[in-house]
Scaffold this motif. Sequence first.
Motif, PDB file in Angstrom:
ATOM      1  N   PRO A   1     -13.046   8.391  -2.309  1.00 30.41           N
ATOM      2  CA  PRO A   1     -11.629   8.089  -2.020  1.00 30.41           C
ATOM      3  C   PRO A   1     -10.763   8.125  -3.269  1.00 30.41           C
ATOM      4  O   PRO A   1     -11.241   7.865  -4.374  1.00 30.41           O
TER       5      PRO A   1
ATOM      6  N   GLY B   1      -0.864  10.238  -3.462  1.00 30.96           N
ATOM      7  CA  GLY B   1      -2.230  10.680  -3.189  1.00 30.96           C
ATOM      8  C   GLY B   1      -2.409  12.177  -3.102  1.00 30.96           C
ATOM      9  O   GLY B   1      -3.166  12.660  -2.256  1.00 30.96           O
TER      10      GLY B   1
ATOM     11  N   ALA C   1     -19.006   4.519   1.364  1.00 34.23           N
ATOM     12  CA  ALA C   1     -17.940   5.449   1.794  1.00 34.23           C
ATOM     13  C   ALA C   1     -18.530   6.851   1.936  1.00 34.23           C
ATOM     14  O   ALA C   1     -19.422   7.236   1.182  1.00 34.23           O
TER      15      ALA C   1
ATOM     16  N   ARG D   1      -5.740  13.849  -6.384  1.00 28.95           N
ATOM     17  CA  ARG D   1      -7.142  13.427  -6.241  1.00 28.95           C
ATOM     18  C   ARG D   1      -7.863  13.251  -7.580  1.00 28.95           C
ATOM     19  O   ARG D   1      -9.080  13.126  -7.614  1.00 28.95           O
TER      20      ARG D   1
ATOM     21  N   THR E   1      -6.285   3.514  -2.130  1.00 29.86           N
ATOM     22  CA  THR E   1      -7.326   2.747  -1.445  1.00 29.86           C
ATOM     23  C   THR E   1      -7.192   1.280  -1.843  1.00 29.86           C
ATOM     24  O   THR E   1      -7.191   0.949  -3.032  1.00 29.86           O
ATOM     25  N   GLU E   2      -7.066   0.420  -0.840  1.00 26.60           N
ATOM     26  CA  GLU E   2      -6.909  -1.006  -1.146  1.00 26.60           C
ATOM     27  C   GLU E   2      -8.246  -1.632  -1.504  1.00 26.60           C
ATOM     28  O   GLU E   2      -9.264  -1.340  -0.867  1.00 26.60           O
TER      29      GLU E   2
ATOM     30  N   SER F   1      -8.463   6.439  -5.602  1.00 30.13           N
ATOM     31  CA  SER F   1      -8.322   4.997  -5.868  1.00 30.13           C
ATOM     32  C   SER F   1      -6.874   4.529  -5.812  1.00 30.13           C
ATOM     33  O   SER F   1      -6.603   3.353  -5.591  1.00 30.13           O
TER      34      SER F   1
ATOM     35  N   THR G   1      -4.441  -2.010  -5.136  1.00 32.15           N
ATOM     36  CA  THR G   1      -5.256  -0.791  -4.975  1.00 32.15           C
ATOM     37  C   THR G   1      -6.460  -0.854  -5.930  1.00 32.15           C
ATOM     38  O   THR G   1      -6.450  -1.602  -6.920  1.00 32.15           O
TER      39      THR G   1
END
Length: 309
Positions: A61, A45, A57, A48, A66-67, A63, A20
């Motif tokens: 996102p 998740g 983006a 935030r 998110t990959e 983190s 990630t």
Amino acid sequence: MANVTLTINDKAVTVPAGTTVLEAARQAGFFIPTLCHSEENPGFGACRMCVVEIQGARNLPASCVTEAANGMVVDTESPAVIEARRTIIELLLANHPTDCLTCDKNGDCRLQEYAYRYDVKKSSFEGQKKSYPIDDSNPYILRDSNKCILCGKCVSICQEVEGRAVIDFAHRGFNTIVTPAIDQSLGESDCVYCARCVAVCPVAALTYKPMAGKGRAWEFTKKSVTCKFCDSGCKFNLNIKDGKVVGVAAQPPGKSRPLCLKGRLGIELLYVDQPLAPMLKKDGEFVEVTWAEALNLDDVLEKLKAVEK
Ligand code: FES
């Protein structure tokens, strides 16, 4: 496994595919705040707090879910990221008690730490406040749902690591709460007092009852000890203040197995309020001595002989 290379804060970072952005940033030495993320609870998740800016983006996102991808350009502390984190902290503070002066978690609270880091002095959101009664029905764990930020770490550790599922989310919206089944108190539930939930709680929603009022996090030194009540070899921490053991605490997950009730009670009897070093009466007063002095055989033998006479 293939690697991917991305840029984080102008630094090229290469990590295995599947890592990630949060892990990649941490491996590269960058700080990203997290509230709901933990090794036992990855991919939740919910909070935030870990948002970052990724070039191209449409939004910011999280983190932790998110990959990392080849060619990704990430900024972990851009003005937009900082603004978003400040807003999240303000939203949490909108209905979080601000009794930090007397809170046992003072100095060890993630919310307090991040509010300080991002200079959030108070919330600009005014709204309904929570006013749940404090649940002190459990002999070891105090539950203050007014301080809960719904990060889910306690739910996850109880379900995924302990396999007990004593607590879970209930109700909806503003009334969402972490509670045992059918809104029982913790004392009525199947809790076995391992206190792992306390160990992962980032705020003071769950605190360790026997330690209440005994000191702040920075006043304790911790000593890792192995429980001897069975052959599982569980480790736990002794919290020591002014040379005295004032409490027993579960170690963070990943470091040891949980502490069971038998171990906890036995360990408390053995260590809490007991001197850490041997004591010898000298001139009518007990004073600390070395083990070599305490185990001086001649001395012990002489005393035993004197008792025999
Ligand atoms: Fe990433 Fe909570 S830490 S969403």
